[in-house]
Design a protein around this motif. Sequence first.
Motif, PDB file in Angstrom:
ATOM      1  N   ILE A 208      -3.572  -0.021   6.689  1.00  0.00           N
ATOM      2  CA  ILE A 208      -3.976   0.349   8.053  1.00  0.00           C
ATOM      3  C   ILE A 208      -4.278  -0.902   8.875  1.00  0.00           C
ATOM      4  O   ILE A 208      -3.913  -0.999  10.050  1.00  0.00           O
ATOM      5  N   ARG A 209      -4.945  -1.857   8.260  1.00  0.00           N
ATOM      6  CA  ARG A 209      -5.301  -3.091   8.978  1.00  0.00           C
ATOM      7  C   ARG A 209      -4.043  -3.849   9.398  1.00  0.00           C
ATOM      8  O   ARG A 209      -3.960  -4.363  10.521  1.00  0.00           O
ATOM      9  N   ILE A 210      -3.045  -3.921   8.524  1.00  0.00           N
ATOM     10  CA  ILE A 210      -1.800  -4.629   8.858  1.00  0.00           C
ATOM     11  C   ILE A 210      -1.063  -3.909   9.983  1.00  0.00           C
ATOM     12  O   ILE A 210      -0.495  -4.533  10.885  1.00  0.00           O
ATOM     13  N   THR A 211      -1.073  -2.579   9.943  1.00  0.00           N
ATOM     14  CA  THR A 211      -0.375  -1.809  10.972  1.00  0.00           C
ATOM     15  C   THR A 211      -1.037  -1.955  12.336  1.00  0.00           C
ATOM     16  O   THR A 211      -0.359  -2.153  13.355  1.00  0.00           O
ATOM     17  N   LYS A 212      -2.363  -1.877  12.367  1.00  0.00           N
ATOM     18  CA  LYS A 212      -3.091  -1.877  13.643  1.00  0.00           C
ATOM     19  C   LYS A 212      -3.501  -3.272  14.105  1.00  0.00           C
ATOM     20  O   LYS A 212      -3.976  -3.431  15.232  1.00  0.00           O
ATOM     21  N   ASN A 213      -3.368  -4.260  13.208  1.00  0.00           N
ATOM     22  CA  ASN A 213      -3.809  -5.623  13.529  1.00  0.00           C
ATOM     23  C   ASN A 213      -5.290  -5.673  13.889  1.00  0.00           C
ATOM     24  O   ASN A 213      -5.726  -6.465  14.727  1.00  0.00           O
ATOM     25  N   GLU A 214      -6.038  -4.790  13.263  1.00  0.00           N
ATOM     26  CA  GLU A 214      -7.491  -4.762  13.455  1.00  0.00           C
ATOM     27  C   GLU A 214      -8.105  -4.032  12.265  1.00  0.00           C
ATOM     28  O   GLU A 214      -7.405  -3.310  11.544  1.00  0.00           O
ATOM     29  N   PRO A 215      -9.402  -4.217  12.025  1.00  0.00           N
ATOM     30  CA  PRO A 215     -10.030  -3.555  10.873  1.00  0.00           C
ATOM     31  C   PRO A 215      -9.898  -2.039  10.951  1.00  0.00           C
ATOM     32  O   PRO A 215      -9.995  -1.442  12.030  1.00  0.00           O
ATOM     33  N   ALA A 216      -9.652  -1.421   9.803  1.00  0.00           N
ATOM     34  CA  ALA A 216      -9.501   0.038   9.750  1.00  0.00           C
ATOM     35  C   ALA A 216     -10.859   0.706   9.852  1.00  0.00           C
ATOM     36  O   ALA A 216     -11.872   0.185   9.370  1.00  0.00           O
ATOM     37  N   SER A 217     -10.875   1.872  10.459  1.00  0.00           N
ATOM     38  CA  SER A 217     -12.102   2.649  10.603  1.00  0.00           C
ATOM     39  C   SER A 217     -12.125   3.776   9.583  1.00  0.00           C
ATOM     40  O   SER A 217     -11.114   4.096   8.945  1.00  0.00           O
ATOM     41  N   ALA A 218     -13.287   4.393   9.446  1.00  0.00           N
ATOM     42  CA  ALA A 218     -13.420   5.506   8.504  1.00  0.00           C
ATOM     43  C   ALA A 218     -12.579   6.703   8.936  1.00  0.00           C
ATOM     44  O   ALA A 218     -12.082   7.461   8.093  1.00  0.00           O
ATOM     45  N   ASP A 219     -12.393   6.879  10.257  1.00  0.00           N
ATOM     46  CA  ASP A 219     -11.570   7.989  10.738  1.00  0.00           C
ATOM     47  C   ASP A 219     -10.104   7.803  10.379  1.00  0.00           C
ATOM     48  O   ASP A 219      -9.366   8.787  10.261  1.00  0.00           O
ATOM     49  N   ASP A 220      -9.669   6.563  10.233  1.00  0.00           N
ATOM     50  CA  ASP A 220      -8.287   6.297   9.832  1.00  0.00           C
ATOM     51  C   ASP A 220      -8.080   6.479   8.334  1.00  0.00           C
ATOM     52  O   ASP A 220      -6.953   6.736   7.885  1.00  0.00           O
ATOM     53  N   PHE A 221      -9.148   6.330   7.572  1.00  0.00           N
ATOM     54  CA  PHE A 221      -9.004   6.276   6.122  1.00  0.00           C
ATOM     55  C   PHE A 221      -8.693   7.639   5.512  1.00  0.00           C
ATOM     56  O   PHE A 221      -7.778   7.767   4.692  1.00  0.00           O
ATOM     57  N   LEU A 222      -9.447   8.690   5.879  1.00  0.00           N
ATOM     58  CA  LEU A 222      -9.270   9.993   5.236  1.00  0.00           C
ATOM     59  C   LEU A 222      -7.866  10.561   5.425  1.00  0.00           C
ATOM     60  O   LEU A 222      -7.256  11.030   4.446  1.00  0.00           O
ATOM     61  N   PRO A 223      -7.276  10.564   6.643  1.00  0.00           N
ATOM     62  CA  PRO A 223      -5.886  11.054   6.758  1.00  0.00           C
ATOM     63  C   PRO A 223      -4.908  10.257   5.903  1.00  0.00           C
ATOM     64  O   PRO A 223      -3.986  10.834   5.312  1.00  0.00           O
ATOM     65  N   ALA A 224      -5.122   8.925   5.834  1.00  0.00           N
ATOM     66  CA  ALA A 224      -4.231   8.101   5.009  1.00  0.00           C
ATOM     67  C   ALA A 224      -4.391   8.443   3.534  1.00  0.00           C
ATOM     68  O   ALA A 224      -3.408   8.484   2.778  1.00  0.00           O
ATOM     69  N   LEU A 225      -5.619   8.698   3.097  1.00  0.00           N
ATOM     70  CA  LEU A 225      -5.852   9.071   1.696  1.00  0.00           C
ATOM     71  C   LEU A 225      -5.195  10.414   1.382  1.00  0.00           C
ATOM     72  O   LEU A 225      -4.605  10.593   0.300  1.00  0.00           O
ATOM     73  N   ILE A 226      -5.273  11.358   2.306  1.00  0.00           N
ATOM     74  CA  ILE A 226      -4.610  12.649   2.107  1.00  0.00           C
ATOM     75  C   ILE A 226      -3.099  12.446   1.980  1.00  0.00           C
ATOM     76  O   ILE A 226      -2.439  13.048   1.117  1.00  0.00           O
ATOM     77  N   TYR A 227      -2.545  11.587   2.803  1.00  0.00           N
ATOM     78  CA  TYR A 227      -1.107  11.305   2.749  1.00  0.00           C
ATOM     79  C   TYR A 227      -0.713  10.689   1.407  1.00  0.00           C
ATOM     80  O   TYR A 227       0.315  11.059   0.811  1.00  0.00           O
ATOM     81  N   ILE A 228      -1.529   9.758   0.906  1.00  0.00           N
ATOM     82  CA  ILE A 228      -1.243   9.125  -0.386  1.00  0.00           C
ATOM     83  C   ILE A 228      -1.309  10.148  -1.515  1.00  0.00           C
ATOM     84  O   ILE A 228      -0.458  10.164  -2.428  1.00  0.00           O
ATOM     85  N   VAL A 229      -2.287  11.033  -1.471  1.00  0.00           N
ATOM     86  CA  VAL A 229      -2.406  12.066  -2.512  1.00  0.00           C
ATOM     87  C   VAL A 229      -1.202  13.003  -2.472  1.00  0.00           C
ATOM     88  O   VAL A 229      -0.667  13.402  -3.513  1.00  0.00           O
TER      89      VAL A 229
END
Length: 513
Positions: free
Chosen positions: A317-338
């Motif tokens: 997420i950090r590489i994509t956004k060029n900024e630190p990832a937030s908690a709101d970004d993390f859960l959808p990404a984790l669901i996608y990985i699962v």
Amino acid sequence: MSQRTERRGIHVDQSDLLCKKGCGYYGNSAWQGLCSKCWREEYQRVRQKQIQDDWALAEKLQREEEAAYASSHGAQAQSHSQSTAPQPNQGHASLGPFSKFEEKKTNEKTRKVTTVKKFFSPSSRTASKKETQEGKTPSPSISRHASFDTEQVSKDFVDFLKNLQKPGREIHKQCRAFIVNMSSKKDLSADELSECVQDFYQNMADRLMSHFKGSSESVEQVMDQVEKYIMTRLYKSVFCPETTDDEKKDLATQNRIRALHWVTIQMLCVSMDEEIPEVSENVVKAITDIIEMDSKRVPRDKLACITRCSKHIFSAIRITKNEPASADDFLPALIYIVLKANPPRLQSNIQYITRFCNPSRLMTGEDGYYFTNLCCAAAFIEKLDAQSLNLSPEEFERYMSGQASPRFSSSEGEWPHDGPAPGATPTNPVLAQLNHNLELLSDLSSRQESLMEAAQSLQADLISWPKSVEREVQDVLEKYPLEIASRTVSAIDANNLDNDHLPPPLTPQVFAG
């Protein structure tokens, strides 16, 4: 259409991850939103209430039985004293079940006193020879199923305890005694097995805290080794036990994830661009780590896999956004990985960590945070519907039944109904790569056909070339026949004096010395 372009995304308030009792620790859906500490307190409260209710019910039944006995035999006792003399014994006999019930409840109250009671105490040195032998000799079933990994963990545990000297020997003895004791409790439910392990953790931690005089870091190091040793030895008997429906839940979750294979990264509003090589690499590593979790035996090692997976997601997420990832970004990404990984025995691994992990690790720290998010992701996947993905119920049913496959137009930003729009590309990078590979194969096939045609033409030319050369040679010979004139050859030493073409013969000459 404008409503579809407003992607709602998945948002979970961070306060929802905390314990519902407001203690500040992370909660868990398996514990009804409570942390491990509050859940144990609630579990023990309910259990104590159940014991009290059973006790009250037994007393009520006893009073009813005594009243019925007194009313039915009171009159006969006055007129037939001899025949009714044994009746008090029968009354006492009727008290037998209640006495056994009372004894059982008394044992239940004193069951909490475990072998760690004598931890670090001088009386432990005077233990009977039988108890010592029992503590040193592992259960035959445990020895029979011991693998190389188990023996290596036991060796590492002994090496670690050598640095503690005398306390280390006591810890080792108590751990072995606990394993032997647990091997005889195969009929207990999963919650009861968890309660036994958690009680042992708590008692051991209390003793260690007293020994190390409040050094939580030293206690944590020892407890990590204790957990690794105990759970490696007990893994086969406590992971996905037959008394639970964990295996049924695993199959349901796997089938659910397979049915959701069509869910795209845009539907979940995940802030990751897999076209970037670094992001794609982190996604692959995250999938590998979440799958590797099932191969670990120790709850702490399983948590480490979840933590590594989560950190790879944050990096992507950090590489994509060029900024630190937030908690709101993390859960959808984790669901996608699962959804992409479909981890084996996901529910069994979650339950195993919940039941037998050191509770302090699940209550605080990054391990507890990532594990809580994984539980939320698993719960979200189970309840995922059309509204969650901002789709209509008709579209959701079509995708679930396989009648349609979602396509996303990057130019319009809309979900088409009747098929892919011109220039639309699959949102799933796997499908995009598949289409690219198919195009390459098609191009290679056409080039191979052209090559085969050229090879066949060359083969025909090679077959006809010798005949053509032969015909040309024959035509030349017929047109220009070869004529060879005969001639006489003279010997070089013949006495042909009339031949002017030969040099004169050599005349010997003698030189005087």
